[in-house]
Design a protein around this motif. Structure first.
Motif, PDB file in Angstrom:
ATOM      1  N   ASP A 139      -5.443  -8.730   0.434  1.00 35.24           N
ATOM      2  CA  ASP A 139      -6.438  -7.815  -0.141  1.00 35.24           C
ATOM      3  C   ASP A 139      -7.439  -7.369   0.925  1.00 35.24           C
ATOM      4  N   VAL A 140      -7.828  -8.293   1.798  1.00 30.31           N
ATOM      5  CA  VAL A 140      -8.753  -7.943   2.876  1.00 30.31           C
ATOM      6  C   VAL A 140      -8.122  -6.930   3.809  1.00 30.31           C
ATOM      7  N   LEU A 141      -6.849  -7.110   4.140  1.00 25.71           N
ATOM      8  CA  LEU A 141      -6.163  -6.146   5.004  1.00 25.71           C
ATOM      9  C   LEU A 141      -6.130  -4.771   4.353  1.00 25.71           C
ATOM     10  N   ARG A 142      -5.780  -4.731   3.076  1.00 23.86           N
ATOM     11  CA  ARG A 142      -5.718  -3.431   2.401  1.00 23.86           C
ATOM     12  C   ARG A 142      -7.098  -2.771   2.332  1.00 23.86           C
ATOM     13  N   ALA A 143      -8.154  -3.575   2.188  1.00 23.14           N
ATOM     14  CA  ALA A 143      -9.508  -3.026   2.194  1.00 23.14           C
ATOM     15  C   ALA A 143      -9.853  -2.442   3.554  1.00 23.14           C
ATOM     16  N   MET A 194       0.835  -1.207   0.000  1.00 19.85           N
ATOM     17  CA  MET A 194       0.000   0.000   0.000  1.00 19.85           C
ATOM     18  C   MET A 194       0.867   1.253   0.000  1.00 19.85           C
ATOM     19  N   LYS A 195       1.913   1.243   0.812  1.00 22.97           N
ATOM     20  CA  LYS A 195       2.802   2.400   0.859  1.00 22.97           C
ATOM     21  C   LYS A 195       3.460   2.627  -0.503  1.00 22.97           C
ATOM     22  N   GLN A 196       3.905   1.544  -1.120  1.00 24.47           N
ATOM     23  CA  GLN A 196       4.574   1.652  -2.416  1.00 24.47           C
ATOM     24  C   GLN A 196       3.629   2.160  -3.507  1.00 24.47           C
ATOM     25  N   SER A 197       2.339   1.839  -3.342  1.00 23.34           N
ATOM     26  CA  SER A 197       1.359   2.300  -4.334  1.00 23.34           C
ATOM     27  C   SER A 197       0.905   3.733  -4.070  1.00 23.34           C
ATOM     28  N   GLY A 198       1.401   4.333  -2.984  1.00 23.57           N
ATOM     29  CA  GLY A 198       1.079   5.729  -2.708  1.00 23.57           C
ATOM     30  C   GLY A 198      -0.012   5.947  -1.684  1.00 23.57           C
TER      31      GLY A 198
END
Length: 471
Positions: free
Chosen positions: A412-416, A29-33
């Motif tokens: 994906d669940v964590l990022r959501a 997530m950090k790398q994607s901004g």
């Protein structure tokens, strides 16, 4: 731009959080901004020291980019831990707590976070109590604590959004969701619910006798065993499918015909045969283990009768767990095991199960898996339908790399959940695959009932538990 999500990672020095799932997902997530920062790690193991292990590169990277505070809960009373967490929260203003520690400690962290309106992602099982395998009062608290947590969640939501979810792989996985769709279709089209479901799980996790003293979240020193570990996934799977296709069932009668505890297992040849071969044929001694370890559950069987109106029998569900089955383990005790650094999954753990589902005379589904943990998983699904309801009566499908290759994974669940904690919507393809607190009612009541029966096994109080189905 969404506001920064500030994370408290409980159990962040562990294998699952630091290597496999949580740290990698947060780094991506950090790398994607996306504005997310791990501000604190709460773990009795020093994350800096843990990150030096060769297999902990994700944790090492997370420490480098976020420099989180280390909160050491070891030796703290509940009041002292609460004060330490409050100080960290005052500094960092956490918007998400991720819990990945020993499950007997989940409740304290959950209640602390929810009471402060902080969203939570909690690994399975959501709640279990220390000594639940042998202490009836402790076992009963599992369901009581779940109810109390619900009250706290309701109060928190009165002041604003507050999410509580679990990253349950099978609820999100393509394989199991395809089965859920088949079950739902027959229920809706023909009113036919599940009438029989049998699940046999083989763990294959062979431990040398002294290794029952090792381990963290998968250790036995807390007086709980195999039911608290991977079994929760399968209990949730059974509950999920029952809720999708209850048919005539309005209540469940739960009984526990068989339990074998660690102490009973260690008195068998099965406990030492492989150990002797690993040690070159030498005799294996059984060490003196604490009573809470010896009383923890190793193998068990539960029967769930499906009851219709007037207690009419509508079907039967059984769950059988064998912890010590075929294992590919071939190595002896390594010195760094003694500091809890080596995950036991690399010591022969298997992921084997057979699931058999019938919806009356209309549909049968068979699910088969036989893999070494850590390898690419293959799940074979066979489906049969009565020719009156379909032209294609038999299909068979093999899901290759079934876990990592799913279109939605625990990462994906964590990022959501990070997005939800930031006040943003979860991605559409993930939103309906997150298991929230409310989705776990039946799963957790079954889980609590199972422990109540294990704790009283052989006593008059162990006869049965009845759970009402939600309507």
């Amino acid at each position: 731009m969404a506001r920064t999500t500030t994370v408290l990672l409980v159990g962040g020095s562990g294998h699952w959080a630091g290597r496999e799932n949580h740290a990698p997902a947060l780094l991506e997530m950090k790398q994607s901004g996306w504005p997310v920062r791990t501000a604190a790690i709460c773990d009795p193991r020093d994350p800096e020291k843990r990150s030096l292990d060769d297999d902990m590169a994700p944790l090492r990277d997370l420490l480098r980019v976020d420099s989180p505070e280390w909160i050491n809960p070891d030796g703290l009373t509940r009041a002292e831990l609460t004060a330490a967490l409050d100080r960290a929260h005052a500094t960092n203003q956490f918007s998400l707590v991720i819990i990945a520690c020993n499950p007997v400690h989940h409740y304290d962290y959950l209640l602390w976070a929810i009471s402060r309106g902080i969203s939570v992602l909690c690994d399975k099982p959501m709640l279990v109590t220390e000594g639940a395998a042998h202490d009836p009062a402790a076992a009963e608290r599992i369901t009581v604590d779940y109810t109390e947590l619900g009250r706290a969640l309701t109060q928190a939501r009165a002041s604003g959004p507050c999410h509580l979810a679990m990253p349950l792989r099978r609820r999100a996985n393509d394989t199991y969701r395809s089965i859920a769709a088949d079950i739902t279709e027959i229920q809706r089209a023909h009113g036919q619910g599940i009438t029989s479901m049998q699940l046999i799980k083989n763990g294959g996790l062979f431990r040398l006798p002294e290794e029952y003293l090792f381990g963290d979240a998968h250790g036995y020193r807390s007086g709980v065993g195999a039911l608290s570990f991977s079994s929760y996934h399968y209990i949730d799977l059974l509950a999920w499918y029952l809720e999708l296709a209850p048919g005539e069932a309005v209540a469940l009668r739960v009984t526990n015909p068989y339990v074998r505890r660690v102490g009973e297992f260690l008195r068998t040849r099965q406990a030492t045969a492989l150990a002797g071969l690993i040690n070159g044929g030498s005799t294996v001694s059984i060490p003196d283990l604490p009573p809470e370890v010896l009383a923890a559950e190793a193998d068990f069987v539960f029967q769930i009768e499906l009851l219709g109106e007037g207690s009419q029998k509508a079907g039967l569900v059984t769950y059988t767990c064998h912890s010590n089955t075929y294992s590919h383990r071939s190595v002896g005790l390594q010195e760094f095991d003694r500091t809890d650094r080596q995950p036991f999954r690399e010591k022969g753990r298997m992921s084997q199960f057979t699931l058999d589902i019938n919806q009356g005379s209309l549909q049968h589904i068979g699910v088969f898996k036989n893999d070494v943990v850590g390898e690419d998983y293959r799940i074979r699904v066979q489906r049969r339908r009565n020719p009156i309801v379909t032209e294609e009566t038999y299909t068979e499908e093999v899901f290759q790399n079934a876990h990592a290759g799913s279109s939605v994974t625990p990462q994906d669940v964590l990022r959501a959940m990070v997005r939800l904690a930031s006040g943003e919507a979860a991605p559409a393809q993930v939103a309906d695959r997150i298991s929230f607190y409310e989705d776990q009612r039946l799963s957790h009541h079954l889980f609590g009932s199972f422990y109540e029966l294990i704790a009283t096994h052989g006593n008059s109080d162990s006869r049965e538990r009845v759970i009402e189905m939600a309507r």
